[in-house]
Write a protein that holds these residues in place. Structure first.
Motif, PDB file in Angstrom:
ATOM      1  N   ASN A 254     -15.606 -11.029  19.481  1.00  0.00           N
ATOM      2  CA  ASN A 254     -15.106  -9.800  18.876  1.00  0.00           C
ATOM      3  C   ASN A 254     -13.590  -9.792  19.064  1.00  0.00           C
ATOM      4  N   PRO A 255     -12.835  -9.303  18.084  1.00  0.00           N
ATOM      5  CA  PRO A 255     -11.382  -9.507  18.080  1.00  0.00           C
ATOM      6  C   PRO A 255     -10.652  -8.967  19.296  1.00  0.00           C
ATOM      7  N   ALA A 256     -11.076  -7.824  19.827  1.00  0.00           N
ATOM      8  CA  ALA A 256     -10.396  -7.281  21.006  1.00  0.00           C
ATOM      9  C   ALA A 256     -10.505  -8.253  22.171  1.00  0.00           C
ATOM     10  N   ALA A 257     -11.701  -8.814  22.384  1.00  0.00           N
ATOM     11  CA  ALA A 257     -11.896  -9.771  23.472  1.00  0.00           C
ATOM     12  C   ALA A 257     -11.105 -11.057  23.233  1.00  0.00           C
ATOM     13  N   VAL A 258     -11.040 -11.499  21.992  1.00  0.00           N
ATOM     14  CA  VAL A 258     -10.330 -12.739  21.657  1.00  0.00           C
ATOM     15  C   VAL A 258      -8.850 -12.632  22.019  1.00  0.00           C
ATOM     16  N   TYR A 259      -8.196 -11.548  21.601  1.00  0.00           N
ATOM     17  CA  TYR A 259      -6.768 -11.411  21.858  1.00  0.00           C
ATOM     18  C   TYR A 259      -6.477 -11.161  23.343  1.00  0.00           C
ATOM     19  N   MET A 260      -7.362 -10.435  24.019  1.00  0.00           N
ATOM     20  CA  MET A 260      -7.182 -10.249  25.458  1.00  0.00           C
ATOM     21  C   MET A 260      -7.301 -11.569  26.204  1.00  0.00           C
ATOM     22  N   ASP A 261      -8.328 -12.353  25.866  1.00  0.00           N
ATOM     23  CA  ASP A 261      -8.541 -13.618  26.571  1.00  0.00           C
ATOM     24  C   ASP A 261      -7.423 -14.619  26.307  1.00  0.00           C
ATOM     25  N   LEU A 262      -6.902 -14.642  25.092  1.00  0.00           N
ATOM     26  CA  LEU A 262      -5.787 -15.544  24.799  1.00  0.00           C
ATOM     27  C   LEU A 262      -4.537 -15.144  25.587  1.00  0.00           C
ATOM     28  N   MET A 263      -4.296 -13.846  25.704  1.00  0.00           N
ATOM     29  CA  MET A 263      -3.148 -13.394  26.485  1.00  0.00           C
ATOM     30  C   MET A 263      -3.355 -13.715  27.962  1.00  0.00           C
ATOM     31  N   PRO A 277     -14.030 -18.775  24.334  1.00  0.00           N
ATOM     32  CA  PRO A 277     -15.080 -19.279  23.449  1.00  0.00           C
ATOM     33  C   PRO A 277     -14.582 -20.469  22.644  1.00  0.00           C
ATOM     34  N   PRO A 278     -15.472 -21.301  22.113  1.00  0.00           N
ATOM     35  CA  PRO A 278     -15.041 -22.449  21.298  1.00  0.00           C
ATOM     36  C   PRO A 278     -14.253 -21.979  20.071  1.00  0.00           C
ATOM     37  N   HIS A 279     -13.265 -22.792  19.671  1.00  0.00           N
ATOM     38  CA  HIS A 279     -12.468 -22.529  18.456  1.00  0.00           C
ATOM     39  C   HIS A 279     -11.791 -21.153  18.496  1.00  0.00           C
ATOM     40  N   VAL A 280     -11.315 -20.759  19.669  1.00  0.00           N
ATOM     41  CA  VAL A 280     -10.811 -19.402  19.836  1.00  0.00           C
ATOM     42  C   VAL A 280      -9.583 -19.130  18.971  1.00  0.00           C
ATOM     43  N   TRP A 281      -8.708 -20.133  18.768  1.00  0.00           N
ATOM     44  CA  TRP A 281      -7.524 -19.904  17.939  1.00  0.00           C
ATOM     45  C   TRP A 281      -7.891 -19.712  16.477  1.00  0.00           C
ATOM     46  N   LEU A 282      -8.887 -20.445  16.008  1.00  0.00           N
ATOM     47  CA  LEU A 282      -9.350 -20.251  14.627  1.00  0.00           C
ATOM     48  C   LEU A 282      -9.966 -18.867  14.460  1.00  0.00           C
ATOM     49  N   ILE A 283     -10.693 -18.430  15.477  1.00  0.00           N
ATOM     50  CA  ILE A 283     -11.291 -17.090  15.421  1.00  0.00           C
ATOM     51  C   ILE A 283     -10.196 -16.030  15.388  1.00  0.00           C
ATOM     52  N   ALA A 284      -9.175 -16.203  16.229  1.00  0.00           N
ATOM     53  CA  ALA A 284      -8.063 -15.242  16.256  1.00  0.00           C
ATOM     54  C   ALA A 284      -7.338 -15.204  14.915  1.00  0.00           C
ATOM     55  N   LEU A 285      -7.133 -16.378  14.312  1.00  0.00           N
ATOM     56  CA  LEU A 285      -6.468 -16.447  13.008  1.00  0.00           C
ATOM     57  C   LEU A 285      -7.324 -15.804  11.922  1.00  0.00           C
ATOM     58  N   PHE A 286      -8.634 -16.052  11.969  1.00  0.00           N
ATOM     59  CA  PHE A 286      -9.538 -15.459  10.985  1.00  0.00           C
ATOM     60  C   PHE A 286      -9.490 -13.936  11.036  1.00  0.00           C
ATOM     61  N   TRP A 287      -9.601 -13.357  12.241  1.00  0.00           N
ATOM     62  CA  TRP A 287      -9.568 -11.900  12.355  1.00  0.00           C
ATOM     63  C   TRP A 287      -8.237 -11.343  11.854  1.00  0.00           C
ATOM     64  N   ALA A 288      -7.137 -12.004  12.190  1.00  0.00           N
ATOM     65  CA  ALA A 288      -5.823 -11.509  11.792  1.00  0.00           C
ATOM     66  C   ALA A 288      -5.659 -11.510  10.273  1.00  0.00           C
ATOM     67  N   VAL A 289      -6.023 -12.623   9.634  1.00  0.00           N
ATOM     68  CA  VAL A 289      -5.848 -12.739   8.178  1.00  0.00           C
ATOM     69  C   VAL A 289      -6.847 -11.864   7.434  1.00  0.00           C
ATOM     70  N   ALA A 290      -8.101 -11.915   7.832  1.00  0.00           N
ATOM     71  CA  ALA A 290      -9.135 -11.155   7.117  1.00  0.00           C
ATOM     72  C   ALA A 290      -8.890  -9.658   7.180  1.00  0.00           C
ATOM     73  N   ILE A 291      -8.564  -9.142   8.356  1.00  0.00           N
ATOM     74  CA  ILE A 291      -8.392  -7.698   8.503  1.00  0.00           C
ATOM     75  C   ILE A 291      -7.060  -7.232   7.921  1.00  0.00           C
ATOM     76  N   SER A 292      -5.991  -8.006   8.102  1.00  0.00           N
ATOM     77  CA  SER A 292      -4.694  -7.569   7.568  1.00  0.00           C
ATOM     78  C   SER A 292      -4.689  -7.581   6.039  1.00  0.00           C
TER      79      SER A 292
END
Length: 309
Positions: A254-263, A277-292
């Motif tokens: 879930n995006p909140a957890a992804v950005y917290m864990d990366l920080m 989680p696996p592929h965490v940067w791709l997940i972070a990029l997906f949430w950023a692009v899809a939602i924005s």
């Protein structure tokens, strides 16, 4: 055009109007008229928004300055508020409930503070966004400008507030043994991705809040539920150890957890890649692009309806 009457006089009839038979749409096209407040095309809307970039920045800075203008400590509350929240969460979850399981004390404190600061960034952007239109109706009705300027400026305001608070976050990390290194450079892409994500959410809730002002009253309950499900106060992997793995993975992506864990990964030496989680940067990029992108288009589609009751 004329014709002779029975007594020899000449009657003059009116010349037919050149606009006779034209529909309202045809007349508007003929004379170059446009509907007041009509939604421009998406490309034109982006161009107009770029032209208001100085207004967006100035508006966000003015809101940030005015936010704590009545408090004696002023802008210090930007740091004190999330820091006090972190202290309360540590007392309840770290000291009483022992939610720090699986982590050393010098890792858990910066883990918790980072989670609170980063989640507060998203939470504040959403709460500001939900009132961006409904709370500024006077401005919306008085001036003509791209309405997306408002939720974007509020998201930018929260980014500026987080950047100010990062000074304390860095101090906490260093105090518990995490010193600046190359991994700290990852903070910049994390903030960019989270800002894009937050801006998209702010645009979505701004449109929803413009139509349903009561959403601002419901939002704190939704955000609190999201916070508890995102691992702000505890490690999801350790807390759900022994449970089906898919549950932990679902919460971790879930995006909140992804950005917290990366920080956390960027800042804390003892928080390694095994916690991600696996592929965490791709997940972070997906949430950023899809939602924005999705949030921007969703907001733009209702552009002509904002402020019209």
């Amino acid at each position: 055009m004329s014709e002779t009457t029975h007594d020899g006089g000449v009657a003059v009839s009116a010349r037919p109007s050149p606009d006779e038979g034209l529909s309202s749409a045809d007349l508007a096209d003929k004379y170059g008229l446009a509907v007041s407040g009509a939604r421009p095309g998406l490309a034109e809307y982006v161009r107009q928004l770029w032209g208001r970039r100085h207004f967006i920045l100035a508006f966000s800075q003015a809101k940030l300055t005015a936010q704590y203008s009545q408090a004696k400590l002023g802008q210090l509350w930007q740091v004190a508020t999330p820091l006090l929240n972190a202290a309360v969460y540590y007392f309840i979850f770290g000291f009483i409930l022992k939610a720090s399981r699986g982590m050393a004390h010098d890792v858990y404190i910066p883990f918790l503070v980072t989670g609170v600061f980063v989640f507060t960034f998203t939470q504040s952007s959403i709460m500001a966004g939900v009132r961006a239109i409904s709370g500024n109706l006077g401005l919306v009705r008085a001036l003509h400008f791209p309405r997306a300027s408002l939720p974007i400026s509020f998201a930018l305001q929260q980014l500026q507030q987080l950047l100010f608070s990062m000074i304390v976050l860095f101090a906490v990390a260093v105090a518990f043994g995490s010193y600046p290194g190359l991994s700290w450079l990852l903070i910049f892409p994390v903030l960019v991705l989270q800002f894009l994500f937050n801006t998209g959410l702010a645009l979505i809730v701004a449109r929803a809040g413009a139509k349903t002002p009561d959403l601002a009253q419901l939002m704190p309950f939704l955000l609190r539920t999201w916070m508890y499900a995102s691992g702000v106060m505890f490690s999801i992997a350790h807390m759900l150890e022994g449970r089906p793995e898919w549950i932990a993975r679902a919460l971790q992506v879930n995006p909140a957890a992804v950005y917290m864990d990366l920080m956390r990964f960027a800042l804390i030496d003892g928080y390694g890649s095994g916690n991600l989680p696996p592929h965490v940067w791709l997940i972070a990029l997906f949430w950023a692009v899809a939602i924005s992108v999705g949030g921007f288009v969703y907001f733009w589609k209702a552009e002509e309806r904002y402020g019209r009751g």
